[in-house]
Write an enzyme that holds these catalytic residues in place. Structure first.
Site, PDB file in Angstrom:
ATOM      1  N   ASP A  30       0.854  -1.189   0.000  1.00  0.00           N
ATOM      2  CA  ASP A  30       0.000   0.000   0.000  1.00  0.00           C
ATOM      3  C   ASP A  30       0.893   1.243   0.000  1.00  0.00           C
ATOM      4  OD1 ASP A  30      -3.206   0.534   0.991  1.00  0.00           O
ATOM      5  OD2 ASP A  30      -1.799   2.208   1.129  1.00  0.00           O
ATOM      6  N   ILE A  31       0.502   2.256  -0.765  1.00  0.00           N
ATOM      7  CA  ILE A  31       1.303   3.478  -0.892  1.00  0.00           C
ATOM      8  C   ILE A  31       1.279   4.314   0.388  1.00  0.00           C
ATOM      9  CG2 ILE A  31      -0.457   5.100  -1.773  1.00  0.00           C
ATOM     10  CD1 ILE A  31       1.603   5.857  -3.971  1.00  0.00           C
ATOM     11  N   ASN A  89     -12.985  -3.057   2.309  1.00  0.00           N
ATOM     12  CA  ASN A  89     -13.897  -1.949   2.570  1.00  0.00           C
ATOM     13  C   ASN A  89     -14.889  -1.812   1.416  1.00  0.00           C
ATOM     14  OD1 ASN A  89     -12.567  -1.128   4.989  1.00  0.00           O
ATOM     15  ND2 ASN A  89     -10.960  -0.184   3.761  1.00  0.00           N
ATOM     16  N   VAL A  98     -10.880   3.049  -3.786  1.00  0.00           N
ATOM     17  CA  VAL A  98     -10.517   2.482  -5.101  1.00  0.00           C
ATOM     18  C   VAL A  98     -11.530   1.377  -5.411  1.00  0.00           C
ATOM     19  CG1 VAL A  98      -8.758   1.323  -6.469  1.00  0.00           C
ATOM     20  CG2 VAL A  98      -8.073   3.007  -4.747  1.00  0.00           C
ATOM     21  N   HIS A 102     -10.105  -5.172  -3.278  1.00  0.00           N
ATOM     22  CA  HIS A 102      -8.752  -5.439  -2.776  1.00  0.00           C
ATOM     23  C   HIS A 102      -8.856  -5.869  -1.327  1.00  0.00           C
ATOM     24  CE1 HIS A 102      -9.821  -1.184  -2.606  1.00  0.00           C
ATOM     25  NE2 HIS A 102      -9.187  -1.112  -1.439  1.00  0.00           N
ATOM     26  N   HIS A 104      -7.081  -5.970   2.061  1.00  0.00           N
ATOM     27  CA  HIS A 104      -5.973  -5.380   2.821  1.00  0.00           C
ATOM     28  C   HIS A 104      -5.407  -6.454   3.759  1.00  0.00           C
ATOM     29  CE1 HIS A 104      -6.955  -0.942   2.253  1.00  0.00           C
ATOM     30  NE2 HIS A 104      -8.134  -1.467   1.944  1.00  0.00           N
TER      31      HIS A 104
HETATM   32  P1  5GP Z   1      -9.702   1.450   0.250  1.00  0.00           P
HETATM   33  O1  5GP Z   1      -9.772   2.745   1.028  1.00  0.00           O
HETATM   34  O2  5GP Z   1     -10.392   1.583  -1.088  1.00  0.00           O
HETATM   35  O3  5GP Z   1     -10.148   0.261   1.013  1.00  0.00           O
HETATM   36  O4  5GP Z   1      -8.148   1.194  -0.015  1.00  0.00           O
HETATM   37  C1  5GP Z   1      -7.450   1.769  -1.065  1.00  0.00           C
HETATM   38  C2  5GP Z   1      -6.004   1.674  -0.689  1.00  0.00           C
HETATM   39  O5  5GP Z   1      -5.230   1.909  -1.858  1.00  0.00           O
HETATM   40  C3  5GP Z   1      -5.572   2.719   0.341  1.00  0.00           C
HETATM   41  O6  5GP Z   1      -5.044   2.062   1.493  1.00  0.00           O
HETATM   42  C4  5GP Z   1      -4.530   3.552  -0.392  1.00  0.00           C
HETATM   43  O7  5GP Z   1      -3.453   3.957   0.427  1.00  0.00           O
HETATM   44  C5  5GP Z   1      -4.087   2.621  -1.509  1.00  0.00           C
HETATM   45  N1  5GP Z   1      -3.642   3.307  -2.698  1.00  0.00           N
HETATM   46  C6  5GP Z   1      -4.240   4.353  -3.313  1.00  0.00           C
HETATM   47  N2  5GP Z   1      -3.566   4.715  -4.418  1.00  0.00           N
HETATM   48  C7  5GP Z   1      -2.508   3.857  -4.510  1.00  0.00           C
HETATM   49  C8  5GP Z   1      -1.429   3.734  -5.446  1.00  0.00           C
HETATM   50  O8  5GP Z   1      -1.318   4.457  -6.428  1.00  0.00           O
HETATM   51  N3  5GP Z   1      -0.522   2.758  -5.202  1.00  0.00           N
HETATM   52  C9  5GP Z   1      -0.624   1.923  -4.131  1.00  0.00           C
HETATM   53  N4  5GP Z   1       0.347   1.008  -3.982  1.00  0.00           N
HETATM   54  N5  5GP Z   1      -1.629   2.008  -3.224  1.00  0.00           N
HETATM   55  C10 5GP Z   1      -2.559   2.968  -3.415  1.00  0.00           C
END
Ligand code: 5GP
Ligand code: ZN
Length: 116
Positions: A30-31, A89, A98, A102, A104
């Site tokens: 994760d970034i 999520n 996103v 995915h 986590h």
């Molecule tokens: P969500 O909030 O949708 O459950 O998780 C999305 C995750 O994607 C977040 O933890 C966020 O930090 C990660 N994320 C968003 N953009 C990028 C990216 O460009 N690269 C990577 N490696 N992770 C990302």
């Protein structure tokens, strides 16, 4: 999905620190990590949310869990004295940002429960 961030990472169009890949899924760091281990497991198939998972995706979803458990074990988090969390999520209240499902994998520190 041409404008999906995680499809672009899957295809290597956007760089990511890939830690695992096979014919069904790709996993990358994760970034913005929320724990010392924070890895995202995505299916190669574009599925926007958990709501969109169908019966034909059952094996694929199980595959994400076995891949996450494998990486957790490799990093020492499978030990009973350590441990980890896997979570998906969905939509606003869960903070989904996103829209390509995915899983986590979070580990490496005590994780609070209930989550915020
Ligand atoms: P969500 O909030 O949708 O459950 O998780 C999305 C995750 O994607 C977040 O933890 C966020 O930090 C990660 N994320 C968003 N953009 C990028 C990216 O460009 N690269 C990577 N490696 N992770 C990302
Ligand atoms: Zn996608």
């Amino acid at each position: 999905m041409s404008d999906c961030l995680f499809c672009k990472i899957r295809d290597g169009l956007i760089p990511a620190k890939v830690v695992y890949r096979d014919d069904v899924c790709v996993a990358f760091e994760d970034i913005n990590p929320q724990a010392p281990t924070h890895v995202l497991f995505i299916p190669r198939k574009h599925i926007p949310t958990v709501n969109d998972i169908t019966a034909e995706d059952r094996e694929l979803v199980g595959h994400l869990f076995t891949a996450a458990a494998k990486v957790a074990q490799e990093r020492g988090h499978a030990d009973p004295s350590d441990g980890y969390r896997v979570v998906m999520n969905t939509h606003a209240h869960a903070g989904q940002t996103v829209f390509h499902i995915h899983l986590h994998l979070l580990a490496g520190r005590p994780l609070g429960w209930p989550p915020g």
